[in-house]
Scaffold this active site. Structure first.
Site, short mmCIF file in Angstrom:
data_model
loop_
_atom_site.label_atom_id
_atom_site.label_comp_id
_atom_site.label_asym_id
_atom_site.label_seq_id
_atom_site.Cartn_x
_atom_site.Cartn_y
_atom_site.Cartn_z
N ARG A 46 52.93 -3.51 -23.34
CA ARG A 46 53.32 -2.36 -22.50
C ARG A 46 54.68 -1.88 -22.96
O ARG A 46 55.30 -2.48 -23.83
CB ARG A 46 53.25 -2.67 -21.01
CG ARG A 46 53.50 -4.07 -20.53
CD ARG A 46 54.91 -4.54 -20.57
NE ARG A 46 55.87 -3.58 -20.15
CZ ARG A 46 57.11 -3.54 -20.60
NH1 ARG A 46 57.55 -4.43 -21.48
NH2 ARG A 46 57.97 -2.63 -20.19
N GLY A 47 55.14 -0.76 -22.38
CA GLY A 47 56.37 -0.13 -22.85
C GLY A 47 55.96 0.96 -23.84
O GLY A 47 55.19 0.69 -24.78
N ALA A 48 56.48 2.18 -23.60
CA ALA A 48 55.98 3.34 -24.34
C ALA A 48 56.01 3.18 -25.88
O ALA A 48 54.98 3.38 -26.54
CB ALA A 48 56.75 4.58 -23.89
N ARG A 88 45.95 4.40 -21.56
CA ARG A 88 46.91 4.61 -20.45
C ARG A 88 47.37 6.06 -20.51
O ARG A 88 47.62 6.58 -21.59
CB ARG A 88 48.12 3.66 -20.57
CG ARG A 88 47.78 2.22 -20.16
CD ARG A 88 49.02 1.36 -20.07
NE ARG A 88 49.70 1.52 -18.78
CZ ARG A 88 50.90 0.99 -18.52
NH1 ARG A 88 51.54 0.29 -19.45
NH2 ARG A 88 51.47 1.15 -17.34
N GLN A 195 58.31 -6.41 -14.34
CA GLN A 195 58.79 -6.38 -15.73
C GLN A 195 60.25 -6.80 -15.84
O GLN A 195 60.67 -7.36 -16.84
CB GLN A 195 58.63 -4.96 -16.33
CG GLN A 195 57.21 -4.53 -16.60
CD GLN A 195 56.64 -3.75 -15.44
OE1 GLN A 195 57.02 -3.95 -14.28
NE2 GLN A 195 55.72 -2.85 -15.72
N ASP A 236 58.84 7.15 -20.25
CA ASP A 236 57.46 7.19 -20.77
C ASP A 236 57.08 8.58 -21.23
O ASP A 236 56.20 8.75 -22.08
CB ASP A 236 56.48 6.69 -19.71
CG ASP A 236 56.59 5.17 -19.59
OD1 ASP A 236 57.51 4.71 -18.89
OD2 ASP A 236 55.81 4.47 -20.27
N ASN A 246 59.26 7.63 -15.68
CA ASN A 246 59.54 6.24 -16.07
C ASN A 246 59.02 5.33 -14.96
O ASN A 246 58.47 5.80 -13.95
CB ASN A 246 61.04 6.03 -16.32
CG ASN A 246 61.32 4.68 -16.95
OD1 ASN A 246 60.69 4.31 -17.95
ND2 ASN A 246 62.24 3.91 -16.39
N LYS A 247 59.18 4.06 -15.13
CA LYS A 247 58.67 3.06 -14.19
C LYS A 247 59.00 3.40 -12.74
O LYS A 247 60.11 3.84 -12.45
CB LYS A 247 59.26 1.70 -14.60
CG LYS A 247 58.84 0.52 -13.77
CD LYS A 247 57.33 0.40 -13.60
CE LYS A 247 56.54 0.41 -14.90
NZ LYS A 247 55.10 0.67 -14.70
O1 MRU Z 1 54.08 0.07 -17.16
P1 MRU Z 1 54.99 -0.25 -18.32
O2 MRU Z 1 55.54 -1.64 -18.27
O3 MRU Z 1 54.35 0.08 -19.65
O4 MRU Z 1 56.21 0.75 -18.11
C1 MRU Z 1 57.27 0.69 -19.02
C2 MRU Z 1 58.37 1.61 -18.69
O5 MRU Z 1 58.34 2.34 -17.72
C3 MRU Z 1 59.51 1.65 -19.66
O6 MRU Z 1 60.71 1.93 -19.03
C4 MRU Z 1 59.23 2.75 -20.71
O7 MRU Z 1 57.95 2.63 -21.24
C5 MRU Z 1 60.22 2.72 -21.82
S1 MRU Z 1 60.10 1.24 -22.76
C6 MRU Z 1 61.23 1.31 -24.01
#
Ligand code: MRU
Length: 344
Positions: A46-48, A88, A195, A236, A246-247
């Protein structure tokens, strides 16, 4: 301990199963596009930015055994792209990566199919390398906004696990710590997926950066005590006007930061900007399984038979953001202008 979200060994994409962290380090071998889709959709990775690089390798794994007939090959490439894009919805880096691979194949369409396949693999490898370089630059630019003695608050995980190396918002904390020494962090646990507690706390500990872990609802109180000098968050998807998805919890943090006059920075590579979207209203927000809210650590914590909201992301309006730190420099308001300029 070196923490790596993924590694390609020439045949197989190895993904570290983030659902099991921080207690178990389990390798998920991905041999097909289906394996990669599953890993992204189920948040093993996970993470963009990490999702983007995984999807680039997924494109290769999806077509490496495709027919040598050119028409059939491109049909298959298109199918694999659409399929991976559906893993996603919110992080634009996924589509950005598959589109880059697709466009590269189109550019080489006069070559024999085996050569196009090789070019796709080389591009995925290049994208992995670029991600690490970009994150390093982000840390350089971002650390200029901090000074010795600062405490930096962050949410979710934006470190090596969310990228290929260094991280984005995490890279700013990491580089500030290397440069100024007396730097501390505050990590929000980031309910419901945790996370922050599971991943960022692990990465901060491994990097030797002094930090405190707090629950999300403690952020305002900690700010009111004057304990925070700046907030850094990942992204994201950033719309053309700077609105940022973002999250979940990022928007709340931005409102709190503005109230307490604490600088709030979004940190992301330029590939997270989606110029086709004018404002945050157009960003699709992923809704995840209600179980993530009714359960914690695999244990039910809420009564049966209730309704639950579980949006995985929120949108922070551009007016709450002081700057967007990218791999090409720090963007200031008005963001529609600075974003246009950087994308030229
Ligand atoms: O649902 P996730 O864990 O994929 O969400 C991740 C985030 O919101 C991060 O802040 C974002 O992807 C940037 S990661 C460098």
């Amino acid at each position: 301990m070196e923490i790596r979200s993924l590694r390609f060994d020439g045949e197989v994409l190895h993904i570290l199963d983030q659902r099991k962290l921080p207690f178990e380090f389990v390798d998920v071998p991905c041999r097909t596009a289906e394996d990669v889709w599953e890993a992204i959709n189920k948040m093993k990775i996970r993470g963009a930015p990490a999702i983007g690089v995984a999807a680039a390798y997924g494109m290769y794994l999806g077509i490496k055994n495709a027919p040598e007939d050119k028409e059939q090959f491109f049909k298959e490439l298109e199918r694999v792209k659409k399929y991976l894009d559906s893993a996603r919805p919110t992080a634009v880096n996924l589509k950005w990566a598959t589109t880059r691979i697709f466009n590269l194949a189109k550019k080489f369409e006069n070559l024999p199919v085996p050569e196009i396949k090789n070019a796709i693999l080389s591009e995925a490898i290049a994208m992995e390398k670029e991600d690490a370089e970009r994150n390093f630059r982000i840390g350089e630019y971002g650390s200029e906004l901090f000074k010795d003695g600062d405490t930096i608050m962050t949410i979710c995980n934006t470190g090596a696990l969310a990228t290929v190396a260094y991280g984005t918002a995490f890279s700013v904390i990491r580089r500030s710590f290397e440069k100024y020494k007396d730097i501390k962090a505050i990590a929000l646990e980031t309910r419901p997926y945790l996370q922050g507690a599971r991943l960022t706390a692990l990465e901060l500990r491994e990097a030797g950066i002094p930090f405190h872990l707090i629950t999300d609802n403690m952020a305002g109180f900690i700010m009111s005590k004057g304990l925070v000098n700046g907030v850094v968050v990942g992204a994201d998807r950033i719309a053309a006007n700077g609105d940022t998805a973002n999250k979940i919890g990022t928007y709340t943090l931005a409102v709190l930061a503005m109230y307490h006059k604490i600088p709030f920075y979004v940190v992301a590579p330029v590939s997270t900007i989606d110029p086709e979207i004018n404002s945050g209203k157009e960003i699709p927000i992923e809704e995840r399984n209600p179980d993530e809210v009714t359960h914690c650590g695999g244990k039910r914590i809420a009564p049966e038979g209730i309704k639950v909201y579980n949006p995985a992301f929120d949108v922070t309006p551009n007016r709450l953001i002081d700057a967007i730190i990218t791999d090409k420099g720090v963007l200031r308001k008005p963001f529609d202008k600075s974003i246009k300029e950087i994308l030229k």
